[in-house]
Design an enzyme around this catalytic site. Sequence first.
Site, short mmCIF file in Angstrom:
data_model
loop_
_atom_site.label_atom_id
_atom_site.label_comp_id
_atom_site.label_asym_id
_atom_site.label_seq_id
_atom_site.Cartn_x
_atom_site.Cartn_y
_atom_site.Cartn_z
CG PHE A 1 4.43 2.89 -7.09
CD1 PHE A 1 4.30 1.70 -6.11
CD2 PHE A 1 5.58 3.71 -7.57
CE1 PHE A 1 5.95 1.66 -5.39
CE2 PHE A 1 6.81 3.48 -6.49
CZ PHE A 1 6.94 2.55 -5.74
CD GLU A 2 2.74 10.44 -6.92
OE1 GLU A 2 2.09 10.58 -5.86
OE2 GLU A 2 3.12 11.08 -7.83
#
Length: 425
Positions: free
Chosen positions: A302-303
């Site tokens: 996740f970014e």
Amino acid sequence: MASDNAPILQLQDDRPAPPVWRRRRVALGVLILCLIESVVHVRSFRIQRPATNLDPPFHVGCQTPILNTTERANAAMVMLARNTDVDGAIDSIRSVQNQFNQHFGYPWVFLNDKDWSPEFVSRVGKVVKETGGGEAVFEKIPTYMWGYPPWIDQDRARKEMESMQNRRIAYAGKESYHHMCRFNSGFFFDHPALLKYKWYWRVEPDIEITCALTYDPFVEMERNDKRYGYTVALWELGKTVPTLFHKLSDWKNKRKMPSTSLWTAMMAPAWLPWPFRKILRLLRNRDGNGDMWNMCHFWSNFEIADMTFFRSQEYREFFQFLDEDGGFYYERWGDAPVHSLAAGLLLRPDQVHHFSDLGYVHKPFQYCTFAPHEDAFKRGELVPDFDANDVREATEKEIGCNCFCDPNIDQVAPECFNRIKSTVM
Ligand code: GDP
Ligand code: MN
């Protein structure tokens, strides 16, 4: 007279050995000095917590009406996947669309090093359309972004990979995984399909968003001067990156770059006194002084981040240094530690945002969105030491909107969160 010189010699010979108590006192003195030196050294790695929270959640609870009436940011949802990931990709897309993007309609960009299968394109395209989200494009990664650069000794790489496989280092030796890590670390942001965007949200197959996101994270990142956003911080497997930290630390020193508190928060001081701790530099994940990277990093599955950061001259030089070293192949450097240490080197701690209100699952771990109790907070527990099994008895305050904390999935350990978040709260 031969005996003229004798007294001098004799004087030395006869000098009584220092009494035991004196030798002991000297030893004790040295020991105490060492101890003091050690304590001073270790204390210099303490993080000074700021007086106010520099990184609160953008919103707490549900926003009604959902804040989707504002102008959109220049952003895309991006997924790197293989054709074989199609089922997991669909699950992830549904989750992200339902929890967030159905109200916002950001476009999706799918990246693959191979040609997309008609099945992937049609099934995924259909799901994106059905779930009310923007345009979907299916793009190939140019060959110069995926594969060995010319300076890599491929025989050596294969030998190292085999050795890593024998040592059962996670994912090591799977050539395409090494290429993937290098691509994500340095080329992703320059993919032709992404150049027109400033922000991206990286989505992986087989993840789940477990809270509703009822505001625009890109707009909030922009408004609050954030460059990099994460949901999970935890320990990297040390054997995948044995020399990464040492090399980066030397690089940082050579450029006389100051240590941000975030960089320091990613370190664990050596307890041995100087000069003995210098010997520790020979161990993996230690810098030239013998101090250690505590292995804390942001999970990059996740970014939400600003690509202009990764496209900056500073980041490019940083990546080039790592790429020329060859550790993406001779070791198994992941894009998560690379992005994280870059943030520690190049960003202010308050430019990094924890989406503490966004529940997230990437097995085997999940992040549940509870605020710590007031007293725990004062002790420096900045996310609760939380056992998802006991979620029904939780008395902590929920930060997110309509979250589901799964009692059957382990909650991420709090240590890395606490250390990293102490730079901002
Ligand atoms: P993990 O998250 O580290 O356990 O590894 P994953 O298997 O989930 O891979 C990470 C991401 O890279 C996922 O989005 C995968 O689809 C993607 N990925 C890994 N290897 C390849 C590859 O060889 N080709 C492509 N196109 N994507 C890959
Ligand atoms: Mn994954």
